[in-house]
Design an enzyme around this catalytic site. Structure first.
Site, PDB file in Angstrom:
ATOM      1  N   SER A  60      52.390  32.350  45.374  1.00 33.10           N
ATOM      2  CA  SER A  60      51.108  31.902  45.899  1.00 33.10           C
ATOM      3  C   SER A  60      51.330  31.116  47.192  1.00 33.10           C
ATOM      4  CB  SER A  60      50.387  31.029  44.872  1.00 33.10           C
ATOM      5  OG  SER A  60      50.088  31.770  43.713  1.00 33.10           O
ATOM      6  N   GLU A 107      45.939  29.154  47.889  1.00 36.75           N
ATOM      7  CA  GLU A 107      46.510  27.846  48.223  1.00 36.75           C
ATOM      8  C   GLU A 107      46.178  26.797  47.153  1.00 36.75           C
ATOM      9  OE1 GLU A 107      48.733  25.443  50.636  1.00 36.75           O
ATOM     10  OE2 GLU A 107      48.122  27.436  51.356  1.00 36.75           O
ATOM     11  N   ASP A 116      45.995  24.534  36.453  1.00 42.04           N
ATOM     12  CA  ASP A 116      46.363  25.679  37.286  1.00 42.04           C
ATOM     13  C   ASP A 116      45.167  26.609  37.374  1.00 42.04           C
ATOM     14  OD1 ASP A 116      47.512  27.855  38.584  1.00 42.04           O
ATOM     15  OD2 ASP A 116      49.414  27.687  37.498  1.00 42.04           O
ATOM     16  N   ARG A 167      45.010  29.309  39.377  1.00 41.68           N
ATOM     17  CA  ARG A 167      45.387  30.604  39.960  1.00 41.68           C
ATOM     18  C   ARG A 167      45.017  31.771  39.057  1.00 41.68           C
ATOM     19  NH1 ARG A 167      51.598  29.418  41.356  1.00 41.68           N
ATOM     20  NH2 ARG A 167      51.394  28.417  39.314  1.00 41.68           N
TER      21      ARG A 167
END
Length: 374
Positions: free
Chosen positions: A222, A262, A296, A298
């Site tokens: 990432s 990000e 997290d 993501r």
């Protein structure tokens, strides 16, 4: 019901659910309200991250002072309130200058009138904010079935939001491929894919000539502007990027997927806010919680889509993160093994790495790494 959702028009330019989600996220980023619809329930919502004194005042008037601030479960926990679905803080009598203290600043006292009233519509509002890389703090009001000042706002059905999320993880197309020589790695190939909500470009870096029909070494990385590009000492991301590429070469070739997400999926602005809290002594997970984020944020739909587009089904994953392994396996990618990828431990990133091991479950023995470096 007043102002029903527009009927989808069939034809070559029919609007998809993903496009509606993208437009909804753009409305929030522009500081305009959005109306979410779930059956006969409606919610008008405005993102704290992008509202102005003027837009907040207009929203409050249109809401008849029935508006409230929705905060997620992680943010509620920082205020000392356990509320798995988040909390509502009534905003009648409050001005826009009070929102930051309630929504993301530290050392804030829990509001006495906060209620654990979060529901699916509130969660949907935060999901749209996430698509727009905004903080998960929303000014909202429940709407009835009578005309309101919000009738001219963009409407998004919660079902379309769910469908758009599925589309976003599938609709990636190869845009172009080109050879690129890399320092310490040699000639590689960059394959650019485009898709998902906002049609972001994602990159697959193919190192060497891996057998795409076999077990392919893969690093899912990432983006980290501060670490990858500027050499920040606060994390090990830049080291992992470069060591990952070298490891792929040593393994005879493989693929590095460089994902545009990000700050563990929160965006660069939220990441910089979290960095400020880390500078004050919080670890990375607690800093994100102050902003209302989970440990997290993501997602890996784009990684799965790129692997499938390249014909890859079985991989050897370069990672220390078991959660990443599980995400890929849940999506149907066969992960047959893992190769650790570590970076240089510095005085600035040691606590960050210990947090990843102790609180995020990463397979990292920080003490052993320190000993090995001495």
């Amino acid at each position: 019901m007043n102002n029903p959702l527009p009927t989808a028009v069939a034809g070559p330019f029919a609007e998809t659910a993903a496009i509606r989600c993208e437009r909804a996220a753009a409305e929030l980023r522009a500081g305009r309200p959005l109306v979410l619809v779930d059956g006969d329930r409606r919610l008008a919502t405005l993102a704290v991250d992008s509202c102005t004194p003027e837009s907040f005042a207009r929203f409050a008037r249109a809401a008849g002072q029935q508006h409230y601030l929705y905060l997620t479960a992680p943010r509620a926990q920082t205020l000392g309130i356990t509320a798995p679905q988040g909390i509502h803080v009534p905003l009648a009598g409050h001005d826009v200058g009070e929102l930051p203290a309630l929504a993301y600043l530290r050392d804030t006292t829990a509001p006495a009138d906060a209620l654990p009233n979060g529901d699916a519509l509130d969660a949907a509002s935060v999901e749209v904010a996430r698509l727009g890389l905004l903080l998960p703090a929303m000014v909202s009001v429940r709407l009835g079935d009578t005309p309101s000042a919000f009738d001219g706002c963009l409407h998004l059905d919660v079902a379309a939001l769910r469908e758009g999320a599925v589309q976003a993880g599938q609709d990636y197309e190869l845009v172009t491929r080109s050879p690129v020589p890399l320092r310490e790695v040699g000639m590689s190939e960059f394959a650019v894919f485009r898709g998902g909500v906002a049609q972001r470009d994602q990159v697959a870096v193919i190192v060497g000539n891996p057998d795409l029909g076999g077990v392919v070494p893969v690093r899912v990385h990432s983006s980290c502007l501060t670490g990858d590009l500027f050499g920040s000492l606060k994390c090990d991301c830049g080291d992992q990027l470069r060591r990952g590429l070298r490891t792929l070469k040593e393994l005879g070739g493989g693929i590095l997927l460089y994902l545009d997400q990000e700050g563990r999926g929160t965006g660069i602005a939220a990441k910089m806010r979290a960095y400020g809290y880390q500078h004050e002594g919080l670890d990375t997970i607690d800093a994100d919680a102050q902003l209302g984020f989970g440990a997290d944020e993501r997602r890996y739909g784009s990684a799965v889509a790129m692997l499938r587009a390249l014909g890859v089904q079985r991989i050897q994953l370069l990672t220390n993160n078991p959660t990443k392994v599980q995400h890929l396996r849940n999506a149907g990618i066969e992960v047959v093994g893992c190769v650790p990828v570590t970076g240089e431990i510095t005085a600035e990133n040691e606590q960050y790495l210990r947090t990843k091991a102790a609180r995020a479950g990463h397979h990292l023995d920080v003490d052993a790494l320190i000993m090995a470096a001495q």
